[in-house]
Each structure stands twice: as C-alpha cells, then as structure tokens.
Design an enzyme around this catalytic site. Structure first.
Site, PDB file in Angstrom:
ATOM      1  N   ARG A  77       0.816  -1.202   0.000  1.00  0.00           N
ATOM      2  CA  ARG A  77       0.000   0.000   0.000  1.00  0.00           C
ATOM      3  C   ARG A  77       0.858   1.265   0.000  1.00  0.00           C
ATOM      4  O   ARG A  77       0.429   2.312  -0.477  1.00  0.00           O
ATOM      5  CB  ARG A  77      -0.912   0.038   1.233  1.00  0.00           C
ATOM      6  CG  ARG A  77      -1.856  -1.117   1.347  1.00  0.00           C
ATOM      7  CD  ARG A  77      -3.121  -0.946   0.554  1.00  0.00           C
ATOM      8  NE  ARG A  77      -3.900   0.220   0.915  1.00  0.00           N
ATOM      9  CZ  ARG A  77      -4.668   0.871   0.061  1.00  0.00           C
ATOM     10  NH1 ARG A  77      -4.743   0.492  -1.185  1.00  0.00           N
ATOM     11  NH2 ARG A  77      -5.369   1.907   0.449  1.00  0.00           N
TER      12      ARG A  77
ATOM     13  N   HIS B 207     -13.399  12.636 -15.341  1.00  0.00           N
ATOM     14  CA  HIS B 207     -12.429  12.835 -14.267  1.00  0.00           C
ATOM     15  C   HIS B 207     -12.932  13.862 -13.251  1.00  0.00           C
ATOM     16  O   HIS B 207     -12.673  13.753 -12.059  1.00  0.00           O
ATOM     17  CB  HIS B 207     -11.104  13.314 -14.887  1.00  0.00           C
ATOM     18  CG  HIS B 207      -9.972  13.392 -13.915  1.00  0.00           C
ATOM     19  ND1 HIS B 207      -9.158  12.312 -13.635  1.00  0.00           N
ATOM     20  CD2 HIS B 207      -9.528  14.408 -13.133  1.00  0.00           C
ATOM     21  CE1 HIS B 207      -8.248  12.672 -12.740  1.00  0.00           C
ATOM     22  NE2 HIS B 207      -8.454  13.931 -12.423  1.00  0.00           N
TER      23      HIS B 207
ATOM     24  N   SER C 194      -6.215   8.527  -2.762  1.00  0.00           N
ATOM     25  CA  SER C 194      -4.960   8.962  -3.365  1.00  0.00           C
ATOM     26  C   SER C 194      -5.146   9.403  -4.814  1.00  0.00           C
ATOM     27  O   SER C 194      -4.258   9.981  -5.399  1.00  0.00           O
ATOM     28  CB  SER C 194      -3.907   7.856  -3.269  1.00  0.00           C
ATOM     29  OG  SER C 194      -4.388   6.662  -3.838  1.00  0.00           O
TER      30      SER C 194
ATOM     31  N   HIS D  68     -14.167   7.363  -7.618  1.00  0.00           N
ATOM     32  CA  HIS D  68     -14.120   5.904  -7.474  1.00  0.00           C
ATOM     33  C   HIS D  68     -14.519   5.506  -6.068  1.00  0.00           C
ATOM     34  O   HIS D  68     -14.468   6.318  -5.151  1.00  0.00           O
ATOM     35  CB  HIS D  68     -12.716   5.376  -7.786  1.00  0.00           C
ATOM     36  CG  HIS D  68     -11.658   5.803  -6.809  1.00  0.00           C
ATOM     37  ND1 HIS D  68     -11.114   7.074  -6.813  1.00  0.00           N
ATOM     38  CD2 HIS D  68     -11.058   5.151  -5.783  1.00  0.00           C
ATOM     39  CE1 HIS D  68     -10.211   7.166  -5.849  1.00  0.00           C
ATOM     40  NE2 HIS D  68     -10.166   6.020  -5.198  1.00  0.00           N
TER      41      HIS D  68
ATOM     42  N   GLN E 226     -14.528   1.733  -3.424  1.00  0.00           N
ATOM     43  CA  GLN E 226     -13.767   0.502  -3.262  1.00  0.00           C
ATOM     44  C   GLN E 226     -14.597  -0.562  -2.567  1.00  0.00           C
ATOM     45  O   GLN E 226     -15.630  -0.277  -1.972  1.00  0.00           O
ATOM     46  CB  GLN E 226     -12.494   0.771  -2.437  1.00  0.00           C
ATOM     47  CG  GLN E 226     -11.644   1.879  -3.030  1.00  0.00           C
ATOM     48  CD  GLN E 226     -10.367   2.115  -2.248  1.00  0.00           C
ATOM     49  OE1 GLN E 226      -9.549   1.216  -2.116  1.00  0.00           O
ATOM     50  NE2 GLN E 226     -10.203   3.319  -1.733  1.00  0.00           N
TER      51      GLN E 226
HETATM   52 ZN   LIG Z   1      -9.295  10.414 -14.438  1.00  0.00          ZN
END
Ligand SMILES: [Zn+2]
Length: 183
Positions: free
Chosen positions: A20, A113, A161, A166, A168
């Site tokens: 990690r 993004h 990070s 996103h 998880q």
């Molecule tokens: Zn991106």
C-alpha cells in the site's frame, strides 16, 4: 504478500500490507484543484478513458449504448488483500493470524475525471450501486470470503490517493470484530 493479524488484547483484526505504501499520490499540499476546475480528462490518470491498460483487467464493465464504458471494476493495484495470498489460518500460542487472502476492488464511477458522486445523475449512482452488488454476489460464492465491505473515501483528508471518482470494496477472509459483536 499481505497478512491479517489479530490484536490479542482487543481481538481486532489488522491488515498488514506493505504494498500500500507504493501507491501513487494525486494530492500534495501545493496542488489541490477544486472539482469544478479540473479537466474532464487527464492523460496520466489511470482511471480516465484511453488509459485502461494502466489498470489490471476489469472484473466488470458497464457500457453505454455507444459501447463506451460507464463503470469499471478493477483490482486495486496496491490492494490491502490479494487472491494470490494464502487463505490459511495460523495460531501460535495466543497469537492468531491469517494469510491476506481476499479481494480489493476499485469501482470507477464515471468516465469523467472532474465529477463526484454528488454530481452524478440518480441513474448513474444506481448503476454504481448495482455494479457493486453484482460483484459482491460473485465474490460471495467464494467460501473463503467471510465479509464484503464496500466503501468510499472522498477527498484527500479521507485518505483517497486519486482524484478520479471511485469507490472501493474489500472482501475479507475474516469477520471484523465490531461486526461479529453486533451480529
Ligand atoms: Zn481520471
């Protein structure tokens, strides 16, 4: 290879995963761009369209009518758990540990993004949740998996990070003690 050790005083399981530490970092104190000022596509971002080769192969892809992907689930390149780790349980005196067998998935929520979950359309959020559900159902068939936990860290202070939206999901070979106690 990650491993999971039990704190003998609290019975809490702790993942020890040195991999990690090698993960990339989008955020530094000097360069922090507010969401609305970020470009929709970043050439170096592993989660942006066109950069699919920068992530491991996906376990699930949801596409739009034109064939472009809307959501992708890929293994976390710097996962806290690994399907290559042994699923063995070891007891040595009072100490307990298990190999870090499991899955650490990343769900890329949008090809854009510069968006966040809060800016997505309700259908897009629903697609994210159903993709997590489908992946969880697939992983639940693995009898070595005891607990599946989806989660989202939003922003640098939460420990994320990468900027690209996103979430998880970790699939663990143990049941965390705080969940075991409630059950
Ligand atoms: Zn991106």
């Amino acid at each position: 290879m990650p491993e999971i050790r039990q704190n003998i005083a609290t019975k809490e399981w702790v993942i020890i995963a040195t991999e990690r530490a090698k993960r990339p970092e989008d955020f530094t104190a000097e360069q922090r761009t507010p969401t609305h000022l970020r470009p929709p596509h970043v050439a170096t971002c592993p989660f942006c369209p066109g950069n699919e080769a920068m992530t491991p192969p996906p376990s699930l892809v949801r596409t739009a009518a034109d064939g472009s992907w809307q959501q992708r689930i890929v293994p976390n390149k710097f996962g806290a758990l690994s399907p290559a780790a042994p699923a063995v349980r070891l007891e040595e005196g009072v100490a307990r540990m298990t190999g870090g067998y499991g899955f650490h998935d990343v769900l890329i929520e949008s090809p854009l993004h510069n968006t966040t979950t809060a800016l997505l359309a309700p259908e897009e959020v629903a697609a994210t949740l159903s993709a997590l559900r489908d992946r969880a159902r697939e992983l639940a068939r693995d009898e070595r998996i005891a607990q599946i936990i989806p989660f989202k860290n939003h922003g640098e202070s939460a420990g994320t990070s990468l900027e690209h939206p996103h979430c998880q999901m970790v699939s663990l070979p143990i049941v965390p003690s705080h969940i075991r106690q409630r059950l």
